[in-house]
Design an enzyme around this catalytic site. Sequence first.
Site, PDB file in Angstrom:
ATOM      1  N   ASP A 280       3.930  -5.620  -1.087  1.00 45.80           N
ATOM      2  CA  ASP A 280       4.766  -4.706  -2.097  1.00 45.80           C
ATOM      3  C   ASP A 280       5.744  -5.631  -2.931  1.00 45.80           C
ATOM      4  O   ASP A 280       6.435  -6.189  -2.229  1.00 45.80           O
ATOM      5  CB  ASP A 280       5.320  -3.658  -1.153  1.00 45.80           C
ATOM      6  CG  ASP A 280       6.164  -2.638  -2.294  1.00 45.80           C
ATOM      7  OD1 ASP A 280       7.375  -2.786  -2.190  1.00 45.80           O
ATOM      8  OD2 ASP A 280       5.528  -1.672  -2.734  1.00 45.80           O
TER       9      ASP A 280
ATOM     10  N   GLU B 281       2.741  -0.859  -7.229  1.00 45.66           N
ATOM     11  CA  GLU B 281       2.969  -2.134  -6.869  1.00 45.66           C
ATOM     12  C   GLU B 281       2.395  -2.652  -5.672  1.00 45.66           C
ATOM     13  O   GLU B 281       2.772  -3.834  -5.137  1.00 45.66           O
ATOM     14  CB  GLU B 281       4.388  -2.531  -7.269  1.00 45.66           C
ATOM     15  CG  GLU B 281       5.409  -1.753  -5.973  1.00 45.66           C
ATOM     16  CD  GLU B 281       5.641  -0.475  -6.423  1.00 45.66           C
ATOM     17  OE1 GLU B 281       6.757  -0.078  -5.992  1.00 45.66           O
ATOM     18  OE2 GLU B 281       4.916   0.122  -7.348  1.00 45.66           O
TER      19      GLU B 281
END
Length: 538
Positions: free
Chosen positions: A414, A457
């Site tokens: 992430d 993301e």
Amino acid sequence: MHDQSQPRSNHLKRHFARRVIHQARMTLELWQRLQSGVWNAQEMAALVESNRLLLRYAQRFEQAEHSQLATGINHCLNAVADNKGRLYSEVIAELNLLMQRLSRTGLRHHDELEEVVLPALRRPIYVALQDPLASKRLSMQLQSFGLFTQVFDSLDGFNSALAVRHPAAIVLDVDFTGQDCGLRFAQALQQGSAARLPLLFFSRQDADTQTRLSAVCAGGQAFFTGTIDASIVLECIERLTRIAHFEPYKVLVVDDSRAQASFTERALNSAGMVTSTLHEPNRVMSELAEFQPDLIILDMYMPRCSGPELAKVIRQSERYVSVPIIFLSAEGDLDKQLDAMGEGADDFITKPIKPRHLIATVRQRAARARSLHALMVRDSLTGLYNHTHILQLLEDACGRARRTARPLSFAMLDIDFFKKVNDTYGHPVGDRVIKSLAVFLKQRLRKTDFIGRYGGEEFAVVLPDTAAASALKVIEEIRQHFAEILHPAQPQDLFCTFSCGIAELQGSEDGKMLSKNADLALYSAKQAGRNQVALFIR
């Protein structure tokens, strides 16, 4: 004396390793050529000779991994020779597996020969922009991705370097050393070169059609304007220089006639395709699940069912709704052929058929099906696998790991504070950061590792044959290097980092449990301050 000899010894080892990998590349290129057409004796002989040299160099220079692979390839080629030069599915599949392993040797850090990559990317990237600061900046960014770069500020320096060594690619400003001088220089370069040089053109201003046409005529493979994004440049370079591994097409043949099935199998094998033959239609669904073909060939008339009936059964499964089905039959009635096509088939071939016609039809249908499938399972921004498909690949990998008793790790990544990046710099910059990490992962991981965009993301990586400790080592190095990449932005450039959680498959766990454990480890990494990799601890 020992201190002086050690660096020389390491230098010689790297030199020998590069020579072995260069020969491996030649072997792979011959394999690719064979895969694109019907195999013939001349090209087979060239492959045998190339692999003989690979084995010889690998043994001489004590490169154990390449020696083992070349020995396996040699065994397969001898099996073809013993079969009177005819290919068969088992040897094609084994050759493909060995070539896959050969194509990824030295591509991932911490593998054997980790300091050696394929020669195309060992060659430098030449950068010649009108703005010296822009040249230096792009060069530093490409170096962050692990490439070798050389910056030039004059034509003389460029020509001198080119006389010594050809680059993997050239990033050239159309106005290098003067208006349109870069274009004229490129045209002269191509005329004086035996092989076309891979050129990527750049213009600070949006270029008109004539300028872009001139760039194409000069051999330009890409054209950038405004601000150059290193990750996009890297994508172009990798596309120009990599050895694309071609997976043989897999064809399931369902025909109750053993003679006809054997004819079809031999014809497709001769073109390097892997086949599986069924004479009993009632086993088709289990064989589909195990074999996962690119295309299915069905006989029209079989004792227990007809081809159209079997096509209906296959089409009822969502997983196989897009797999092409071709009917192969002596049925000459056009109305019956059209009726059969209406039951889910994509083509109808009438017996007798020439092998060349059969091969061309199967190859075209299978190629198109693969292209469409790739669009369905890939993320449009990054080109990585999408959320649904990466989880399917994880589930498949769990099944293989349990059957083979091999380790399997799953990583979830992430990007840290990504909302702040979007809010501060805008979504286009955020997209570029996402693409940069995608390119970085593709470059640093093995070809057998599956990389997906999990959402937003977040990224997911399936690492077969990899224990958690090894996965940690690999991802940690990627994390450190990604943090050094400078991303162009306004009002100022930025650096980004990511957090990662890793879990290893244990016992009877499935993909859902493994994904959950990796997610928990990712949460731990974030709670501990981000920009780090955490392992799931039971």
